[in-house]
Design an enzyme around this catalytic site. Structure first.
Site, PDB file in Angstrom:
ATOM      1  N   LYS A   1       7.376  -3.825  13.187  1.00 23.15           N
ATOM      2  CA  LYS A   1       7.549  -5.123  13.852  1.00 23.15           C
ATOM      3  C   LYS A   1       9.031  -5.506  13.900  1.00 23.15           C
ATOM      4  O   LYS A   1       9.558  -5.875  14.929  1.00 23.15           O
ATOM      5  CB  LYS A   1       6.736  -6.180  13.098  1.00 23.15           C
ATOM      6  CG  LYS A   1       6.866  -7.561  13.670  1.00 23.15           C
ATOM      7  CD  LYS A   1       5.984  -8.556  12.932  1.00 23.15           C
ATOM      8  CE  LYS A   1       6.312  -9.971  13.392  1.00 23.15           C
ATOM      9  NZ  LYS A   1       5.530 -10.994  12.716  1.00 23.15           N
TER      10      LYS A   1
ATOM     11  N   GLU B   1      11.978   1.832   4.631  1.00 18.04           N
ATOM     12  CA  GLU B   1      11.181   3.067   4.580  1.00 18.04           C
ATOM     13  C   GLU B   1      11.017   3.654   5.985  1.00 18.04           C
ATOM     14  O   GLU B   1      11.242   4.854   6.213  1.00 18.04           O
ATOM     15  CB  GLU B   1       9.778   2.792   4.010  1.00 18.04           C
ATOM     16  CG  GLU B   1       9.751   2.384   2.554  1.00 18.04           C
ATOM     17  CD  GLU B   1       9.915   0.879   2.341  1.00 18.04           C
ATOM     18  OE1 GLU B   1      10.450   0.181   3.234  1.00 18.04           O
ATOM     19  OE2 GLU B   1       9.526   0.414   1.256  1.00 18.04           O
TER      20      GLU B   1
ATOM     21  N   GLY C   1       2.279  -8.696  10.516  1.00 17.40           N
ATOM     22  CA  GLY C   1       2.149  -7.243  10.325  1.00 17.40           C
ATOM     23  C   GLY C   1       0.741  -6.824   9.942  1.00 17.40           C
ATOM     24  O   GLY C   1       0.182  -5.872  10.498  1.00 17.40           O
ATOM     25  N   ARG C   2       0.131  -7.534   8.993  1.00 12.87           N
ATOM     26  CA  ARG C   2      -1.200  -7.138   8.520  1.00 12.87           C
ATOM     27  C   ARG C   2      -2.305  -7.554   9.480  1.00 12.87           C
ATOM     28  O   ARG C   2      -3.477  -7.307   9.214  1.00 12.87           O
ATOM     29  CB  ARG C   2      -1.431  -7.680   7.116  1.00 12.87           C
ATOM     30  CG  ARG C   2      -1.251  -9.174   6.989  1.00 12.87           C
ATOM     31  CD  ARG C   2      -1.163  -9.606   5.535  1.00 12.87           C
ATOM     32  NE  ARG C   2      -0.812 -11.012   5.379  1.00 12.87           N
ATOM     33  CZ  ARG C   2       0.423 -11.493   5.370  1.00 12.87           C
ATOM     34  NH1 ARG C   2       1.440 -10.672   5.520  1.00 12.87           N
ATOM     35  NH2 ARG C   2       0.652 -12.775   5.216  1.00 12.87           N
TER      36      ARG C   2
ATOM     37  N   HIS D   1     -20.020   7.005  -9.764  1.00 18.30           N
ATOM     38  CA  HIS D   1     -19.774   7.978 -10.835  1.00 18.30           C
ATOM     39  C   HIS D   1     -18.405   7.791 -11.459  1.00 18.30           C
ATOM     40  O   HIS D   1     -17.929   8.665 -12.174  1.00 18.30           O
ATOM     41  CB  HIS D   1     -19.948   9.389 -10.281  1.00 18.30           C
ATOM     42  CG  HIS D   1     -21.328   9.612  -9.765  1.00 18.30           C
ATOM     43  ND1 HIS D   1     -22.371  10.029 -10.568  1.00 18.30           N
ATOM     44  CD2 HIS D   1     -21.859   9.388  -8.540  1.00 18.30           C
ATOM     45  CE1 HIS D   1     -23.477  10.095  -9.846  1.00 18.30           C
ATOM     46  NE2 HIS D   1     -23.194   9.697  -8.614  1.00 18.30           N
TER      47      HIS D   1
ATOM     48  N   LYS E   1      12.728  -5.938  -2.574  1.00 16.51           N
ATOM     49  CA  LYS E   1      13.508  -5.248  -1.528  1.00 16.51           C
ATOM     50  C   LYS E   1      15.004  -5.466  -1.755  1.00 16.51           C
ATOM     51  O   LYS E   1      15.799  -4.541  -1.676  1.00 16.51           O
ATOM     52  CB  LYS E   1      13.159  -5.819  -0.148  1.00 16.51           C
ATOM     53  CG  LYS E   1      11.828  -5.408   0.420  1.00 16.51           C
ATOM     54  CD  LYS E   1      11.759  -5.911   1.869  1.00 16.51           C
ATOM     55  CE  LYS E   1      10.362  -5.892   2.412  1.00 16.51           C
ATOM     56  NZ  LYS E   1      10.241  -6.531   3.720  1.00 16.51           N
TER      57      LYS E   1
END
Ligand code: F6P
Length: 541
Positions: A206, A212, A268-269, A385, A505
């Site tokens: 965005k 990254e 963003g999400r 499990h 950050k």
């Protein structure tokens, strides 16, 4: 005391919680034969069974009253109307506009945004079509066969989750990969068996400034340049950008013709149905992507128009508040009995926790109640499990959402019957448990019997649909988006900002500078100084 705690419904709910503390779900079911029938609601192809919750009609009444006292409906209408509900960033939160049919009008600052949304979708459709039919060629003249999405957070989790969830519908001639971590291993493994001249990089960001993503995008360009003999023209054939930041995209070397935009009113999400979904569209095709958007939209319309008492996201959101604030539940498990949904819990972690992990109200006052729970989960039956033991016999209350489908996309023998039988049995076991008397009646030795007792009274929902289709997935994602919104409205927090990610950050930039300039004095706390000093040495060994 906060305004929320002072609300009449909140106080009534406290009394309800005390009254229910001594009641077992076994008793609630025994006393109320119509429970399963009454506590069921359907919307957008999904059916929610919520009878296995520690509540009565009175509890629900008070939860709906709380929602009304907190202005949920008005807040919802403000979001749908394009008001600047993201107050700390002075932005609208209009992900619902991304899946709105073209004839609708939704205005931000007086301008209708729907035509722009459809203009971008049209361009995406053309590009996805060219890739899928093999007419988009790489620098050597060979068609693109590999798509690598480079992004992180919302620019990664949505695309990965959707790709895995809808794999059944994907074009298997194409290889899809996703790179997110700044750890170069992620990139190296993603491309190690790919031909550069057949590979397209989708740089999804965005802001187009995320450390990254930009680091990985530069590595991808170097990797391509090495194969293309430094021919800069190759970038146009092998890179596209998904972003709101045209300037940074151009500076990187991608022309705006190769950019698919979106807008600051898409968080963003909440962006996997914007141009960030380009990899999904390429994988499943434009028509299936349109079905995905249609599924989102049907759930949006349900949330917007259904009365709270029949409103699936509102009911689930309020039940989440009930356990978080009145039973001290700290987590919420999401357990899909569908292998294709294996990344769904990871996707939900960002959606829910980045949204509702907040400690101050919209006005900036410290809250005196718990907000967003930790979301987590794994597909069934695998989780049975590993961690279900703690849900059944541990000391914590963990509400569970079971997600299942009537039909498998890969039917074979008894597999699906066994899968669904396990899901239904788990919900039953959690709710009903097994008493000491039942254990002893099975002939278990009295000394071992306590270990075999299941208290039960553990709440869960069943979320059921016929088949995992793009439409069903869209509706499911929208459901959780609106659950998050409902809860934020009750807690009076802003679910659309994420300032909590900033400090780390900033510090990382300072630390990397100190690592790379080993003579710089270290002025952190002693533990941070020691860690940096260790790494300064370790990186040279
Ligand atoms: O650091 C958090 C965050 O801002 C997320 O909210 C976002 O989804 C992610 O980083 C990636 O941001 P961008 O799409 O701008 O690269």
């Amino acid at each position: 005391m906060s305004a929320l705690r002072e609300k009449v419904a909140w106080q009534n709910l406290q009394a309800q919680a005390q009254a229910l503390a001594t009641q077992h779900l076994r008793d609630l079911f025994a006393a109320d034969p119509g429970r399963a029938e009454r506590y069921r609601v359907e919307a957008a192809g999904w059916r929610l069974d919520y009878a296995r919750h520690r509540m009565t009609d009175q509890t629900l009444e008070q939860l709906f009253a709380l929602a009304r006292e907190c202005g949920l409906e008005a807040r919802r209408d403000a979001m749908f109307a394009g008001e600047k509900v993201n107050t700390t960033e002075q932005r609208a939160a209009l992900h619902i506009a991304l899946r709105t049919p073209p004839r609708r009008v939704i205005k931000v600052d007086g301008a209708n945004v729907v035509p722009e949304v459809h203009a971008v979708l049209k361009r995406m459709r053309q590009f996805a079509g060219a890739i899928r039919e093999g007419s988009w060629l790489g620098f050597s003249g060979r068609p693109i066969r590999n798509i690598v999405n480079i992004g992180i957070g919302g620019s990664d989790l949505g695309p990965v989750m959707a790709y895995e969830a809808l794999r059944h519908y994907t074009d298997r001639k194409l290889t899809m990969r996703f790179v997110s971590n700044v750890d170069y291993t992620d990139f190296a493994e993603a491309v190690h068996d790919l031909r550069p001249d057949e590979t397209l990089f989708i740089v999804a960001s965005k802001t187009f400034t995320t450390l990254e993503t930009m680091t990985n995008a530069h590595s991808a360009r170097d990797w391509l340049m090495q194969a293309a003999g430094g021919d800069k023209g190759a970038v146009a054939k092998h890179f596209v950008a998904l972003s709101t930041n045209a300037k940074a995209v151009t500076e990187f070397g991608i022309s705006t013709e190769q950019m698919y935009g979106f807008w600051d009113w898409v968080g963003g999400r909440y962006s996997m149905d914007s141009s960030i979904g380009l990899s999904s569209m390429i994988a499943i095709g434009p028509d299936a992507f349109a079905d995905l958007l249609a599924g989102f939209h049907v759930m949006d319309e349900h949330f917007r128009t259904a009365p709270l008492e029949r409103n699936l996201p509102a009911i689930m959101g309020l039940l989440g508040v009930w356990y978080t604030d009145f039973f001290g539940a700290e987590t919420q498990a999401v357990l899909p009995y569908e292998q294709y949904l294996k990344r769904f819990p990871a996707y939900l972690q960002q959606l829910t926790m980045e949204s509702n992990g907040k400690h101050v109200t919209i006005d900036g006052a410290q809250v005196d109640y718990a907000t967003g729970p930790v979301y987590w989960g794994e597909p069934g039956t695998n989780g049975q499990h590993s961690f279900y033991q703690l849900i059944h016999q541990g000391t914590r209350l963990i509400p569970c959402d079971f997600v299942g489908f009537g039909q498998s996309l890969n039917p074979s023998g008894r597999h699906h019957d066994l899968l669904l039988a396990n899901m239904i049995a788990q919900a039953e076991a959690l709710a009903m448990g097994k008493t000491l008397e039942q254990v002893l009646a099975e002939g278990i030795d009295a000394s071992l019997a306590p270990h075999r007792v299941f208290e039960g009274n553990r709440p869960s929902s069943l979320l059921l649909a016929d088949r995992l289709t793009p439409h069903a997935l869209g509706a499911l994602i929208a459901l959780y988006e609106h659950i998050v919104f409902t809860q934020a409205a009750i807690w009076d927090i802003n679910p659309f900002d994420q300032w909590g990610v900033e400090l780390g950050k900033q510090l990382a930039l300072r630390v990397v500078d100190e690592i790379e300039s080993p003579r710089k004095p270290l002025n952190h706390d002693s533990a941070t100084n020691a860690a940096i000093a260790w790494y300064r040495k370790a990186r040279r060994k």
